[in-house]
Design an enzyme around this catalytic site. Structure first.
Site, PDB file in Angstrom:
ATOM      1  N   PHE A  97      39.441  26.101  29.817  1.00  0.00           N
ATOM      2  CA  PHE A  97      39.554  26.403  31.240  1.00  0.00           C
ATOM      3  C   PHE A  97      38.408  25.732  31.981  1.00  0.00           C
ATOM      4  O   PHE A  97      37.254  25.786  31.553  1.00  0.00           O
ATOM      5  CB  PHE A  97      39.543  27.915  31.472  1.00  0.00           C
ATOM      6  CG  PHE A  97      39.935  28.289  32.873  1.00  0.00           C
ATOM      7  CD1 PHE A  97      41.198  28.020  33.343  1.00  0.00           C
ATOM      8  CD2 PHE A  97      39.020  28.885  33.726  1.00  0.00           C
ATOM      9  CE1 PHE A  97      41.574  28.352  34.641  1.00  0.00           C
ATOM     10  CE2 PHE A  97      39.374  29.219  35.022  1.00  0.00           C
ATOM     11  CZ  PHE A  97      40.660  28.949  35.490  1.00  0.00           C
ATOM     12  N   TYR A 142      40.633  40.898  36.736  1.00  0.00           N
ATOM     13  CA  TYR A 142      41.807  40.936  37.611  1.00  0.00           C
ATOM     14  C   TYR A 142      43.096  40.434  36.977  1.00  0.00           C
ATOM     15  O   TYR A 142      44.126  40.388  37.638  1.00  0.00           O
ATOM     16  CB  TYR A 142      41.537  40.176  38.921  1.00  0.00           C
ATOM     17  CG  TYR A 142      41.071  38.741  38.781  1.00  0.00           C
ATOM     18  CD1 TYR A 142      41.964  37.716  38.478  1.00  0.00           C
ATOM     19  CD2 TYR A 142      39.744  38.411  38.993  1.00  0.00           C
ATOM     20  CE1 TYR A 142      41.543  36.411  38.370  1.00  0.00           C
ATOM     21  CE2 TYR A 142      39.305  37.102  38.899  1.00  0.00           C
ATOM     22  CZ  TYR A 142      40.217  36.098  38.589  1.00  0.00           C
ATOM     23  OH  TYR A 142      39.791  34.796  38.484  1.00  0.00           O
ATOM     24  N   LYS A 143      43.053  40.088  35.704  1.00  0.00           N
ATOM     25  CA  LYS A 143      44.277  39.657  35.031  1.00  0.00           C
ATOM     26  C   LYS A 143      44.942  40.877  34.370  1.00  0.00           C
ATOM     27  O   LYS A 143      45.443  41.756  35.051  1.00  0.00           O
ATOM     28  CB  LYS A 143      43.964  38.541  34.040  1.00  0.00           C
ATOM     29  CG  LYS A 143      43.505  37.245  34.713  1.00  0.00           C
ATOM     30  CD  LYS A 143      43.248  36.143  33.712  1.00  0.00           C
ATOM     31  CE  LYS A 143      42.988  34.807  34.359  1.00  0.00           C
ATOM     32  NZ  LYS A 143      41.737  34.760  35.153  1.00  0.00           N
TER      33      LYS A 143
END
Length: 405
Positions: free
Chosen positions: A123, A217-218
């Site tokens: 990422f 937040y996933k």
């Protein structure tokens, strides 16, 4: 499988009642919880309470009276069982990127080696942060292909930075095996759990993992921009110095002394003032896992991803699945390559199926067992097959890209 058969599986699903914990629009098939988790119903009332009663009425007294000051440690302790850590090994603070900087810089100070090793295609924030740390500290950032990582763990490598579940393909590293390989070579591993925590069973302690970061937040459903978490194995905590030595990581933050003395344990990795609204939302998201084991959620994830793969292979042969089919080698999303993945994704969204696109050619579907069911998967593939068969994705409006893709 027919739609009626999928419905029957949902009726038999022991986890089906968990969906009621989330506020999802009727008729929408939400397969993007690996990018932004759904809204927990409890978060709405909790936010109202924090804003109107705690902030509005108690004001600054809430730091003591309503436990605001303890929220980073309290929420971290609630995340700990989901990742196989002890309650005093996890703290919620800052963002994933900031936490990654903290751990890389702190761990780099413990080694006389000068290489940070990672994989190409990791990422991009991980690569960018690692490059920044390397430049700042006079290290080399060595980026190798995924299949060359293990061979590249050599005598000059100080740190190995890996994302446990790859954000694009969904491929998963064998954490225990790779950590053991790195440890035997004198290399410390930093794990990014952003696409793992709350999705696949994790056992950081059992795997011998010492350092990790993760996203709030996933799959943890903490809301947009939720604070992240940071893990440091207990035996290593006193050896590490937080490079962002802010006042909340001080042993006595309210003594207001000029000198910096790190707090004992995991608290030393706090930096600035905690974001209370974000922490409250994340706490509600983590509490959505109450009463259910990660093993049960994972079993459902395996079944749903397998179903998606099987149906897509039958009905959407023009899509190339890039996600491993071995459950032990993947996370909880499934991805497909197509030259027009962006347009296909936008056409799906227009038809009420929300997945996401990852450049240059990947359409990705998150399988969140807390609220995704068999019929959701069946309908998603049915709509996807129709979009491909009719060519609706060719509509020019689906080629228009916003700032967020």
């Amino acid at each position: 499988m027919t739609r009626d058969e999928a419905r029957a599986l949902d009726r038999e699903d022991p986890l089906r009642e968990l969906r009621a914990r989330f506020d999802l629009p009727d008729g929408l098939i939400y397969l993007d919880g690996n990018s932004l988790g759904a809204l927990p119903r409890a978060a709405v009332a909790r936010q109202q309470e924090v804003v109107t009663r705690e902030w509005g009425t108690s004001l600054i007294r809430s730091w003591n009276d309503h436990g605001w000051i303890d929220a980073p440690a309290r929420v971290g302790a609630k995340i700990a069982p989901l990742i196989g850590a002890g309650p005093h090994e996890v703290i919620v603070t800052d963002s994933t990127s900031v936490n990654l900087f903290k751990l890389l810089a702190a761990a780099a100070r413990l080694s006389d080696r000068r290489v940070i090793l990672t994989e190409s295609g990791n990422f991009h924030t991980d690569l960018h942060i690692a490059a920044g740390v390397a430049e700042l500290m006079g290290f080399e950032l060595r980026v190798v292909a995924r299949d060359a990582v293990e061979v590249a763990i050599g005598p000059d490598v100080a740190l190995l930075l890996l994302t446990h579940v790859h954000y694009k393909s969904g491929a998963r590293w064998d954490m225990a095996a790779l950590t053991a390989r790195a440890t035997a070579a004198g290399v410390r591993t930093v794990w990014d759990l952003s696409h793992s925590a709350g999705a696949v069973p994790l056992d950081l302690n059992g795997a011998g993992a010492e350092l990790a970061v993760g996203c709030g937040y996933k799959y943890l459903n903490g809301g947009p921009g939720a604070p992240a978490f940071l893990y440091v194995a207990e035996h290593l905590q006193e050896s590490l110095a937080n490079p962002l030595s802010g006042w909340m990581g001080h042993a006595e933050p309210f003594a207001f002394t000029d000198d910096y003395r790190p707090a004992p344990g995991i608290a030393r990795f706090l930096t600035g003032t905690p974001t209370i609204l974000g922490l409250a939302a994340l706490e509600s998201g983590v509490e959505s896992f109450a009463g259910v084991s990660m093993e049960a959620l994972w079993a459902k994830s395996v079944a749903l991803v397998d179903l998606f793969a099987r149906l897509a292979a039958e009905r959407c042969p023009e899509l190339a699945c890039v996600t491993p089919m071995d459950p032990e080698a993947r996370g909880s999303h499934i991805s497909f390559a197509h030259p027009h993945a962006f347009e296909i994704c936008q056409a799906l969204i227009a038809d009420g199926v929300i997945g996401d696109f990852r450049a240059p050619d990947i359409v990705r579907f998150g399988i969140t067992p807390l609220y995704v069911g068999h019929e959701d998967v069946w309908r998603a593939v049915d709509i996807l097959a129709d979009i491909l068969a009719t060519g609706r994705w060719r509509d020019p409006r689906f080629a228009v890209r916003g700032k967020v893709t």
